[in-house]
Design an enzyme around this catalytic site. Structure first.
Site, PDB file in Angstrom:
ATOM      1  N   GLY A  67       0.819  -1.195   0.000  1.00 37.38           N
ATOM      2  CA  GLY A  67       0.000   0.000   0.000  1.00 37.38           C
ATOM      3  C   GLY A  67       0.862   1.258   0.000  1.00 37.38           C
ATOM      4  N   SER A  68       0.371   2.318   0.633  1.00 36.58           N
ATOM      5  CA  SER A  68       0.955   3.649   0.448  1.00 36.58           C
ATOM      6  C   SER A  68       2.333   3.857   1.063  1.00 36.58           C
ATOM      7  CB  SER A  68       0.000   4.712   0.989  1.00 36.58           C
ATOM      8  OG  SER A  68      -1.161   4.763   0.187  1.00 36.58           O
ATOM      9  N   THR A  69       2.785   2.984   1.948  1.00 32.89           N
ATOM     10  CA  THR A  69       4.163   3.135   2.425  1.00 32.89           C
ATOM     11  C   THR A  69       5.148   2.945   1.282  1.00 32.89           C
ATOM     12  OG1 THR A  69       4.097   0.805   3.110  1.00 32.89           O
ATOM     13  CG2 THR A  69       3.738   2.464   4.828  1.00 32.89           C
TER      14      THR A  69
END
Length: 782
Positions: A313-315
């Site tokens: 995801g966004s990491t």
């Protein structure tokens, strides 16, 4: 008759002669031909060979606290023959059953056990597993119950009472469940299983010794019998990079969150981002290595921090951001239309569906806009460059951490649209927690990807001599120090912006924190779930001199179908652990200042060109702007950032008074590594660093047009003590010529204090939780 008598006599004589010939032949065969083999068998009967077991080496944390060690224990032996003679079967079975917790019926089977071949009672039966390697307390109970006298290891009890306690060694884990997945365990069959116990079994095991003596058939020593002694060699001591205190902070915070949110699993890693030493590593569910048999689910033994692969995801947006900054493609003030974007017929959405209208790319980062990163990574950086940066940061290959069971992740783009979804961490990318930690550490330490390690040294147990030491190892430079600095400043705003920053729940009063949240839809039965997520947070602090980096991954927490709740899980664990760790390490929180309250108020960079140095400094000090002066001229000939650029107070200006190519490198003494690298990068000077902490000496050399600066660093406390009263080493940030700042814009700091320039804002009242970004899965239309 005479003739017949002679024949009888000859026959008898021949028989006796043949007998003696056979006898002599047999004697010759035994005494000459087979002598050596028979002698060996005889010696085996005469010799009493006792194996001396070595003590298994201890495992220590970085401060010599014991995490695993061998200690005395006892195995319960019963003699059914003696117990039968004494008519004590029921009493012995009941007594041992009550103390050891073994069912009385099973205990009765042991104390009445007979041989199958002749029906006679056994004389030696071990009570497994409840009576195997019991500790002193249990042994004391048995001795008291059966009125036996010490020492425990008294064979007379075997025949007089039918019970014997045989002394042996047992593996003890004094901190119980602490770092269980790192340590592994030692099972009841004497086998090392998992973790360091398994990986370093040869070093920990040592070498058995022997005592050999000659005895007669009754067991007495033979007069003048030969004897030999070969001592056991104890196993080596292994010292880890783990800090027991930080490990405790991490496990305590995780356990509270695990009980509250009831995820399928959760894992976390704390590292020193400068070296990639593992300071703590934990997983839940957890287990106790000393009683591993109480753990029913084999999945609980799995070290998810290094072995589980997941779509991050966004990491993962860190890779896209760093690549765009490095290639000069990220303009924080440039705007784009958020909400959705069409890629090869697939529409990819922001996590809130409709987006926020036209916003800047910096706001896109803070809000964790998927569209922003598709435009940055897919349209600007392009697929080939994106894939190159993914590889540079180490994804798709093992980090090489010294623990068993590491997975290498998976980078596989089957469909073109997966290049687009990979920009925000879904689709063709699967990673591990340790890979993510190493990638963020590369940004925290100036762009260097480091190899993580957990074994600090191996020592001789008897002498304490260090036999092997692990040194920090640079894998490669993934981005420039200047890029790493800029990315760090952007990530800081993800946390410090209490209005729109998705990482605001990780904000810590008094410390500058950089980090990123992540939320990814979980694949269940081959499809992306709409109500099950993997949430994460990775961050480091303090920004001006990172000491600790923490990566937390929570798999399928019970968010009641609302992914917004994910912002209350990993970031909250991070905040608690980071706060405690920084205080424990002596990193003091900074005082509240006017700057901390107004840190997010951006301003336009003033035009200082052709101004005198004195007027420029006054202007910057009045505006509370941190700056670095380069050159010895009287007027400003260049500046960075350029006039009119939007800037926030966490950034630093360079004011140049002569051409950079001709300017001398300022005195960097007392500067942090990050500040020094930034100055060298701006002046296009290669920088070679030794040590950690703050600059104590510098050497500049030139070869043609290439300049190289060699910097020696030492911890500030050490340099401060060495220079006390002599004025040899200026306080960090106060080196002459390195930084000429004033007022609230000062970038200096004293020992155990943090930078006041670019401070993060004080949080207001408890904010409404900011949504954690939920990426649209690969090729999936929301």
């Amino acid at each position: 008759m005479t003739k017949r008598a002679k024949l009888r006599t000859l026959w008898i004589g021949g028989v006796f002669t043949l007998f003696f010939v056979v006898l002599v032949g047999k004697m010759y065969y035994l005494q000459v031909v087979s002598a050596s083999g028979l002698m060996e068998k005889a010696e085996e009967m005469w010799e009493k060979d006792k194996v001396l077991q070595p003590v298994r080496g201890s495992i220590l944390d970085r401060n010599d606290h014991i995490l695993a060690e061998d200690g005395p224990s006892y195995t319960v032996i019963v003699n059914p023959q003696a117990i039968n003679v004494l008519k004590q079967e029921r009493a012995v079975a009941q007594g041992l059953s009550s103390i050891l917790g073994k069912p009385e019926s099973e205990m009765m089977d042991l104390v009445t056990k007979k041989r199958a071949d002749n029906g006679k009672f056994y004389q030696w039966v071990e009570v497994r597993s409840e009576g195997w390697k019991i500790d002193n307390d249990k042994a004391d109970e048995i001795m008291e119950f059966f009125d036996m006298e010490k020492p425990y290891d008294n064979r007379n009890n075997l025949n007089t009472r039918g019970i014997y306690l045989e002394e042996t060694q047992k593996r003890y884990y004094p901190s119980n469940k602490m770092a269980a997945h790192v340590l592994g365990y030692f099972d009841k069959n004497g086998k090392a299983v998992g973790g360091l116990e398994s990986m370093y079994n040869n070093e920990l095991s040592g070498k058995p010794g022997r005592i050999i003596t000659e005895k007669d058939r009754m067991g007495y020593d033979l007069p003048d019998g030969k004897s030999s002694y070969e001592p056991a060699v104890d196993g080596k001591t292994i010292q880890l990079t783990i800090d027991q205190q930080i490990q405790s902070y991490l496990e305590t915070a995780m356990e509270k969150s695990y009980q509250t949110w009831k995820p399928k699993s959760m894992s976390a890693i704390a590292v020193n981002p400068k070296t990639m030493e593992i300071l703590a590593m934990a997983n839940f569910p957890n287990f106790n290595p000393a009683s591993y048999w109480d753990t029913n689910d084999q999945k609980d033994f799995y070290n998810h921090a290094i072995g589980s692969m997941y779509e991050p995801g966004s990491t993962f947006k860190l890779v896209t951001l760093a690549g765009a900054v490095e290639e000069g493609l990220f303009n924080p003030t440039e705007t784009f239309k958020s909400g959705s974007i069409n890629i090869l017929g697939d529409t990819l959405h922001d996590w809130n569906g409709n987006g926020w209208g036209p916003i800047s790319y910096l706001d896109g980062l803070k809000r964790s806009s998927n569209v922003a990163f598709v435009k940055l990574g897919y349209e600007k950086l392009k697929p080939d460059k994106l894939k190159d940066y993914i590889a540079r940061f180490g994804f798709g290959e093992k980090t090489g951490i010294d623990l068993p069971g590491e997975a290498k992740g998976l980078i596989s783009f089957r469909y073109p649209v997966e290049y687009a979804t990979a920009t925000y961490g879904q689709g063709g990318v699967s990673v591990t927690g340790i890979q993510q930690a190493a990638a963020y550490a590369a940004i925290a330490n100036g762009g260097k990807l480091m190899k993580p390690y957990i074994v600090k040294s191996i020592k001789d147990t008897r002498t304490g001599e260090v036999l092997q030491t692990t040194q920090p190892q640079v894998v490669r430079q993934v981005v420039s120090p200047a890029t790493a600095q800029k990315v760090t400043e952007y990530l800081e705003q993800v946390v410090s912006d209490q209005a729109i920053g998705t990482g605001k729940n990780a904000y810590i009063e008094g410390y500058r924190v950089a980090g990123k949240t992540g939320t990814a839809n979980v694949v269940i039965n081959g499809k992306y779930s709409d109500d099950t997520w993997l949430t994460s947070f990775i961050g480091f602090a303090p920004v001006e001199d990172p000491q600790v980096l923490i990566a937390i991954v929570v798999d399928q927490a019970d968010l009641k179908g609302d992914f917004h709740e994910g912002s209350k899980v990993a970031p909250i664990i991070f905040k608690e652990v980071m706060s405690q760790s920084l205080r424990y390490l002596g990193v003091s929180a900074k005082l509240k200042t006017e700057q901390t309250a107004n840190v997010e108020k951006k301003f336009s960079v003033p035009d200082l060109i052709n101004q005198s140095v004195a007027d420029a400094k006054k202007s910057l000090n009045d505006g509370k702007i941190a700056y670095v002066t380069i050159g010895k001229g009287a007027k400003i000939v260049a500046q960075y950032p350029v006039p009119g650029t939007e800037m926030n107070p966490s950034q630093r200006m360079f004011i140049v008074t002569e051409p950079v190519e001709e300017a001398e490198l300022p005195d960097l003494k007392g500067k942090s590594l990050r500040d020094s690298l930034e100055i060298c990068s701006y002046m296009k000077i290669d920088c070679q660093v030794s040590g950690e902490g703050y600059v104590v000496s510098q050497t500049l050399s030139a070869e043609g047009d290439k300049k190289t600066a060699k910097l020696e660093l030492k911890p500030w406390l050490e340099t401060a003590e060495a220079s006390a009263g002599a004025g040899a080493t200026p306080a960090p940030g106060k080196g002459s010529g390195a930084s000429a700042t004033g007022g609230a814009g000062a970038t200096g700091k004293t020992a155990n204090s943090v930078n006041t320039a670019g401070a993060t804002p004080k949080p207001g009242t408890t904010p409404t939780p900011s949504p954690t970004p939920t990426p649209t899965p690969s090729g999936k239309k929301p």
